[in-house]
Design a protein around this motif. Structure first.
Motif, mmCIF file in Angstrom:
data_model
loop_
_atom_site.group_PDB
_atom_site.id
_atom_site.type_symbol
_atom_site.label_atom_id
_atom_site.label_comp_id
_atom_site.label_asym_id
_atom_site.label_seq_id
_atom_site.Cartn_x
_atom_site.Cartn_y
_atom_site.Cartn_z
ATOM 1 N N THR A 85 -11.911 -13.802 16.904
ATOM 2 C CA THR A 85 -11.817 -14.434 17.594
ATOM 3 C C THR A 85 -11.998 -16.193 17.156
ATOM 4 O OG1 THR A 85 -14.387 -14.237 17.687
ATOM 5 C CG2 THR A 85 -13.013 -13.424 19.376
ATOM 6 N N ARG A 86 -11.666 -15.925 15.733
ATOM 7 C CA ARG A 86 -11.905 -17.141 15.191
ATOM 8 C C ARG A 86 -10.822 -18.122 15.345
ATOM 9 N NH1 ARG A 86 -12.441 -14.641 9.367
ATOM 10 N NH2 ARG A 86 -12.843 -16.771 8.410
ATOM 11 N N VAL A 87 -9.489 -17.806 15.918
ATOM 12 C CA VAL A 87 -8.198 -18.620 16.355
ATOM 13 C C VAL A 87 -7.884 -18.099 17.645
ATOM 14 C CG1 VAL A 87 -7.760 -18.975 14.060
ATOM 15 C CG2 VAL A 87 -6.643 -17.004 14.967
ATOM 16 N N ALA A 88 -7.145 -18.863 18.483
ATOM 17 C CA ALA A 88 -6.625 -18.396 19.627
ATOM 18 C C ALA A 88 -5.678 -17.495 19.605
ATOM 19 C CB ALA A 88 -6.148 -19.763 20.354
ATOM 20 N N ALA A 89 -4.946 -17.698 18.695
ATOM 21 C CA ALA A 89 -3.508 -16.718 18.439
ATOM 22 C C ALA A 89 -3.091 -16.564 17.250
ATOM 23 C CB ALA A 89 -2.439 -17.265 19.406
ATOM 24 N N VAL A 90 -2.394 -15.665 16.724
ATOM 25 C CA VAL A 90 -1.846 -15.461 15.451
ATOM 26 C C VAL A 90 -0.324 -15.266 15.728
ATOM 27 C CG1 VAL A 90 -1.737 -14.019 13.249
ATOM 28 C CG2 VAL A 90 -4.051 -14.813 14.410
ATOM 29 N N ILE A 91 0.451 -15.860 14.917
ATOM 30 C CA ILE A 91 1.713 -15.512 15.076
ATOM 31 C C ILE A 91 2.322 -15.402 13.684
ATOM 32 C CG2 ILE A 91 2.452 -18.073 14.929
ATOM 33 C CD1 ILE A 91 4.538 -17.621 17.127
ATOM 34 N N GLY A 92 3.015 -14.217 13.615
ATOM 35 C CA GLY A 92 3.884 -14.104 12.507
ATOM 36 C C GLY A 92 5.187 -14.683 11.936
ATOM 37 N N LYS A 93 5.275 -14.888 10.712
ATOM 38 C CA LYS A 93 6.457 -15.886 10.431
ATOM 39 C C LYS A 93 7.356 -14.679 9.618
ATOM 40 C CE LYS A 93 4.631 -18.828 7.391
ATOM 41 N NZ LYS A 93 4.412 -19.938 6.387
ATOM 42 N N PRO A 94 8.634 -14.900 10.032
ATOM 43 C CA PRO A 94 9.298 -15.953 10.791
ATOM 44 C C PRO A 94 9.372 -15.684 12.209
ATOM 45 C CG PRO A 94 11.029 -14.273 9.872
ATOM 46 C CD PRO A 94 9.695 -13.830 9.450
ATOM 47 N N PHE A 95 9.306 -16.761 12.837
ATOM 48 C CA PHE A 95 9.140 -16.675 14.559
ATOM 49 C C PHE A 95 10.174 -17.454 14.908
ATOM 50 C CE2 PHE A 95 6.216 -19.894 12.889
ATOM 51 C CZ PHE A 95 6.899 -21.015 13.681
ATOM 52 N N ALA A 96 10.604 -17.236 16.184
ATOM 53 C CA ALA A 96 11.355 -17.981 17.222
ATOM 54 C C ALA A 96 10.569 -19.213 17.968
ATOM 55 C CB ALA A 96 12.099 -17.195 18.213
ATOM 56 N N LEU A 97 11.101 -20.230 17.987
ATOM 57 C CA LEU A 97 10.428 -21.384 18.448
ATOM 58 C C LEU A 97 9.847 -20.968 19.797
ATOM 59 C CD1 LEU A 97 9.469 -24.312 18.166
ATOM 60 C CD2 LEU A 97 11.788 -24.902 19.326
ATOM 61 N N GLU A 98 10.455 -20.421 20.536
ATOM 62 C CA GLU A 98 10.116 -19.854 21.960
ATOM 63 C C GLU A 98 8.808 -19.020 21.847
ATOM 64 O OE1 GLU A 98 13.118 -19.269 20.771
ATOM 65 O OE2 GLU A 98 14.268 -21.049 21.765
ATOM 66 N N ALA A 99 8.462 -18.311 20.778
ATOM 67 C CA ALA A 99 7.257 -17.383 20.602
ATOM 68 C C ALA A 99 6.237 -18.311 20.521
ATOM 69 C CB ALA A 99 7.428 -16.591 19.475
ATOM 70 N N LEU A 100 6.586 -19.125 19.638
ATOM 71 C CA LEU A 100 5.420 -20.580 19.364
ATOM 72 C C LEU A 100 5.029 -21.223 20.691
ATOM 73 C CD1 LEU A 100 3.251 -21.977 17.513
ATOM 74 C CD2 LEU A 100 5.238 -23.352 16.841
ATOM 75 N N LEU A 101 6.096 -21.543 21.289
ATOM 76 C CA LEU A 101 5.770 -22.352 22.594
ATOM 77 C C LEU A 101 5.112 -21.581 23.399
ATOM 78 C CD1 LEU A 101 9.266 -24.207 22.863
ATOM 79 C CD2 LEU A 101 7.060 -25.350 22.153
ATOM 80 N N ASP A 102 5.515 -20.383 23.695
ATOM 81 C CA ASP A 102 4.644 -19.486 24.410
ATOM 82 C C ASP A 102 3.068 -19.238 24.189
ATOM 83 O OD1 ASP A 102 6.831 -18.636 25.862
ATOM 84 O OD2 ASP A 102 7.245 -16.748 24.918
ATOM 85 N N LYS A 103 2.748 -19.288 22.837
ATOM 86 C CA LYS A 103 1.428 -19.403 22.384
ATOM 87 C C LYS A 103 0.711 -20.729 22.831
ATOM 88 C CE LYS A 103 1.391 -15.309 20.237
ATOM 89 N NZ LYS A 103 0.581 -14.147 20.558
#
Length: 90
Positions: free
Chosen positions: A67-85
């Motif tokens: 719970t230390r962060v709101a979300a974790v996103i793996g790299k590489p990622f699509a811009l849409e995935a980041l925008l969804d988060k």
């Protein structure tokens, strides 16, 4: 369509956040100085920044982010995935 401010390491980010109000922080896990997870911990201990959602991105996400962060996103990622988060946290 989002206004963006940038810092090149965690120490610079903390200094920037002393004078800048932001709605969301997107940070890399591995940075010079201290990690993005350590940055999130320091932000949580400051009443001024404690409520700002943090998205941690990494090619090697830490298993203990919890719970230390709101979300974790793996790299590489699509811009849409980041925008969804981002939409989940705003």
């Amino acid at each position: 369509g989002f206004p963006v401010v940038a810092a090149n390491n965690a120490t610079a980010a903390l200094l920037l956040l002393e004078r800048t109000v932001v709605s969301l922080i997107v940070t890399d896990f591995m940075m010079p100085g201290f990690s993005g997870l350590e940055l999130a911990d320091r932000l949580r201990r400051n009443s001024r920044t404690a409520a700002i959602p943090v998205i941690l991105m990494s090619a090697f996400p830490p298993p203990d982010s919890g719970t230390r962060v709101a979300a974790v996103i793996g790299k590489p990622f699509a811009l849409e995935a980041l925008l969804d988060k981002c939409q989940l946290d705003l």
